[in-house]
Scaffold this active site. Sequence first.
Site, PDB file in Angstrom:
ATOM      1  CG  HIS A 265      -1.928  -1.169   1.080  1.00  0.00           C
ATOM      2  ND1 HIS A 265      -2.889  -1.265   0.091  1.00  0.00           N
ATOM      3  CD2 HIS A 265      -2.039  -2.298   1.812  1.00  0.00           C
ATOM      4  CE1 HIS A 265      -3.556  -2.394   0.236  1.00  0.00           C
ATOM      5  NE2 HIS A 265      -3.055  -3.046   1.271  1.00  0.00           N
ATOM      6  CB  CYS A 266       4.437   1.850  -0.249  1.00  0.00           C
ATOM      7  SG  CYS A 266       5.682   3.031  -0.744  1.00  0.00           S
ATOM      8  CG  ASP A 267       1.059   6.997  -1.831  1.00  0.00           C
ATOM      9  OD1 ASP A 267       0.093   6.200  -1.860  1.00  0.00           O
ATOM     10  OD2 ASP A 267       1.024   8.073  -1.208  1.00  0.00           O
TER      11      ASP A 267
ATOM     12  CG  MET B  70       5.961  -0.379  -2.734  1.00  0.00           C
ATOM     13  SD  MET B  70       7.374  -1.146  -3.564  1.00  0.00           S
ATOM     14  CE  MET B  70       6.656  -2.653  -4.186  1.00  0.00           C
ATOM     15  CE  LYS B  71      -1.745   2.147  -2.865  1.00  0.00           C
ATOM     16  NZ  LYS B  71      -2.713   3.028  -2.218  1.00  0.00           N
TER      17      LYS B  71
END
Length: 118
Positions: free
Chosen positions: A10-12, A14-15
């Site tokens: 859920h890390c930005d 990572m997205k």
Amino acid sequence: MTIHIYGIRHCDTMKKAFAWLNAQGLPYDFHDYKKSGVDLADLQRWAALWGWEALINRKGTTWRRLPESARDCPDAASAFALMMAHPSLIRRPILIRADKCLLGFDAEGWQAFFQGGA
């Protein structure tokens, strides 16, 4: 050739990395080190590439929430112990393809990495 990506779902950042890989049609195996943990051997291998200091995400909320005394990492062993206890401290993403690796996400850098036949 299998692509392995390490990080937190859920890390930005990572997205963005997932979106980039999906847009390129590149399949990958994802290791969520917040859920599955991280091995000391992986941290040591990554530290050999980038230095243990580069692996610590000092911009995130996990780092800011740590007591000042816990942030004192005078050496790799103490940094590894801290990252294993708090996997959210590990900078992300870490991308591995064959024997080549990337730390962090930068679309242009990733494009060059994959065009270079890594």
